[in-house]
Design an enzyme around this catalytic site. Structure first.
Site, PDB file in Angstrom:
ATOM      1  N   THR A  91     -15.975  -6.286  -3.833  1.00 50.24           N
ATOM      2  CA  THR A  91     -16.068  -6.703  -2.306  1.00 50.24           C
ATOM      3  C   THR A  91     -14.514  -7.033  -1.934  1.00 50.24           C
ATOM      4  O   THR A  91     -13.969  -7.336  -2.900  1.00 50.24           O
ATOM      5  CB  THR A  91     -16.895  -8.025  -2.347  1.00 50.24           C
TER       6      THR A  91
ATOM      7  N   HIS B 157     -21.406 -13.040  -7.544  1.00 53.39           N
ATOM      8  CA  HIS B 157     -22.948 -12.735  -7.262  1.00 53.39           C
ATOM      9  C   HIS B 157     -23.488 -13.353  -6.272  1.00 53.39           C
ATOM     10  O   HIS B 157     -23.609 -14.546  -6.079  1.00 53.39           O
ATOM     11  CB  HIS B 157     -23.476 -13.365  -8.693  1.00 53.39           C
TER      12      HIS B 157
HETATM   13  N1  ASP Z   1     -20.770 -10.917  -3.113  1.00 53.18           N
HETATM   14  C1  ASP Z   1     -21.418  -9.386  -3.009  1.00 53.18           C
HETATM   15  C2  ASP Z   1     -22.632  -9.516  -2.820  1.00 53.18           C
HETATM   16  O1  ASP Z   1     -23.365 -10.448  -3.563  1.00 53.18           O
HETATM   17  C3  ASP Z   1     -20.779  -8.740  -4.426  1.00 53.18           C
HETATM   18  C4  ASP Z   1     -19.392  -8.871  -4.445  1.00 53.18           C
HETATM   19  O2  ASP Z   1     -18.694  -9.608  -4.388  1.00 53.18           O
HETATM   20  O3  ASP Z   1     -18.981  -7.769  -5.235  1.00 53.18           O
HETATM   21  O4  ASP Z   1     -23.195  -8.454  -2.340  1.00 53.18           O
END
Ligand code: ASP
Length: 425
Positions: A256, A323
């Protein structure tokens, strides 16, 4: 001393170890982070002023975070926009959010200029009420979830904030809204723009692991009928195994993206800040993701949830990665902002000089709340700035791609947890 311009970006956190990155790979990531930082910085320094919509009071900071995140969305290294991961059904669905707040400026005598002036301007009975229940500048927010074929979901999130009365649009409705916007604001792309072999391979690998897991569990428990929900395998983009070069193992990629920014108008303009909210200090945060590989049933993570993956108010701006379920349950970004204010007194008479308050609030959430009892910890990281330009980045996993730049142009990138020097934020 308050810093006038600060901008930071991240490109995901997770199991990113030195042993997985060749020096070339590392440099490719650092270069991408530096480019994103430069793009946002140029806007904050008003060298490339965009402000195409300019109807909200934090538009320069918004321009900066949007532009930096757009760059990262267009860069296939990261799990957002063009580099997004596949869901279980082989589709790419993206999430993004943006939040901004124009703050009142702290005058030399410690008064909060903008707020006092506003209070003075209203009727007496309301003044009494407002001094009892001090008003804070109102933030603005926009987000989209589960959108397909949108080239830059962060720009769609911004359009939700600036061109609708809503905060969050999802799925087909959000895509219809995207279609209704001018091409200069939001562009769409066909599936093949987002399709990459390495992301596809990554999905196949995770599916295989899921099947194996389900077989093992069936054999072990003798359960003939389990639901996919119980045995679902999803993968954070940056989960990976030691000893493997990240570039060679596409199933273990990146993450992300996000950006936080502080913009304070130059000294000479401060005298007019009360007349023109466009030049009050501004804080902004933006986050964008393709979610988790093999996610299904239109799973949505923390990224588009205001307060979970993204938050900004008159005191700070925060962007998270990790997560998502844990960040949602703990409303992580909002928790940091409120700890900063309520627990550490930042922004109040006593607490306003505490340059370490943000660091403390971030540590409490990253190493405390999200770790919990340690059994099912919420792995991830955060970048955050306060309105005095104090910046911090923390992660409870081995690495997070991130970088920051100050007004004087001093730029720094960092990937590994152990890379931090004692002088750094
Ligand atoms: N936070 C994002 C999600 O859970 C994933 C990530 O940060 O890579 O969709």
């Amino acid at each position: 001393m308050t810093k006038r311009v600060v901008l930071a970006v991240h490109g995901g956190a997770g199991v990113i170890n030195r042993s997985q990155l060749t020096s070339e790979t590392e440099e490719i990531f650092r270069a991408a982070l530096r480019s994103a930082l430069s793009i946002g910085y140029e806007i904050l320094m008003e060298k490339s002023y965009k402000n195409h919509q300019c109807n909200l009071s934090a538009s320069i900071a918004a321009d900066a975070v949007e532009a930096a995140v757009r760059y990262l969305e267009d860069c296939p290294l990261f799990n957002a926009g063009a580099g997004s991961v596949f869901g279980n059904d082989g589709r790419i669905r993206m999430d993004a959010s943006i939040m901004i707040c124009s703050t009142a400026f702290n005058t030399a005598d410690g008064n909060v200029g903008g707020i006092e002036r506003d209070i003075a301007a209203i009727e007496t009975d309301k003044t009494i009420q407002m001094s009892r229940y001090p008003q804070t500048p109102q933030p603005q927010a926009g987000s989209v979830a589960g959108v397909e074929n949108v080239k830059n979901p962060i720009s769609l999130a911004r359009a939700v904030m600036e061109r609708t009365k809503h905060v969050m649009l999802i799925g087909k409705g959000a895509e219809e809204f995207a279609q209704s916007l001018p091409k200069e604001v939001v562009e769409t792309r066909r599936d093949d723009y987002f399709w990459t072999e390495r992301r596809w391979t990554q999905l196949i690998e995770v599916r295989k692991r899921e099947e194996q897991l389900q077989r093992q569990q069936q054999e072990g428990t003798g359960m003939a009928n389990f639901t996919p929900m119980q045995n679902m395998e999803v993968q954070l983009d940056h989960a990976s195994e030691a000893g493997q070069d990240i570039m060679d193992h596409d199933e273990q990629k990146f993450g992300t993206v996000g950006c936080v920014a502080l913009y304070i108008p130059v000294e000479k303009e401060r005298e007019t800040e009360f007349d023109n909210p466009l030049i009050r200090p501004q804080l902004a945060s933006a986050t964008s993701t393709g979610g988790m590989t093999n996610q299904r049933f239109n799973r949505v993570g923390d990224t588009p949830i205001i307060g979970a993956g993204t938050y900004a108010n008159h005191l700070c701006a925060i962007s998270c990665t990790g997560h998502g379920e844990h960040f949602i349950r703990n409303v992580a970004a909002h928790d940091i902002a409120k700890r900063l204010e309520y627990k550490h007194g930042y922004g109040s008479e006593e607490g306003k000089k505490d340059g370490s308050a943000l660091q403390k609030a971030v540590e409490e959430v990253i190493f405390g709340t999200l770790i919990g009892n340690g059994i099912d910890k919420g792995s991830g990281g955060v970048i955050a700035i306060d309105r005095d330009g104090n910046f911090t980045a923390e992660m409870n996993c081995p690495g997070m791609y991130h970088g920051w730049i100050y007004e004087d142009g001093e730029m720094k990138t960092r990937i590994f947890q152990d890379e931090r020097s004692h002088k750094e934020p």
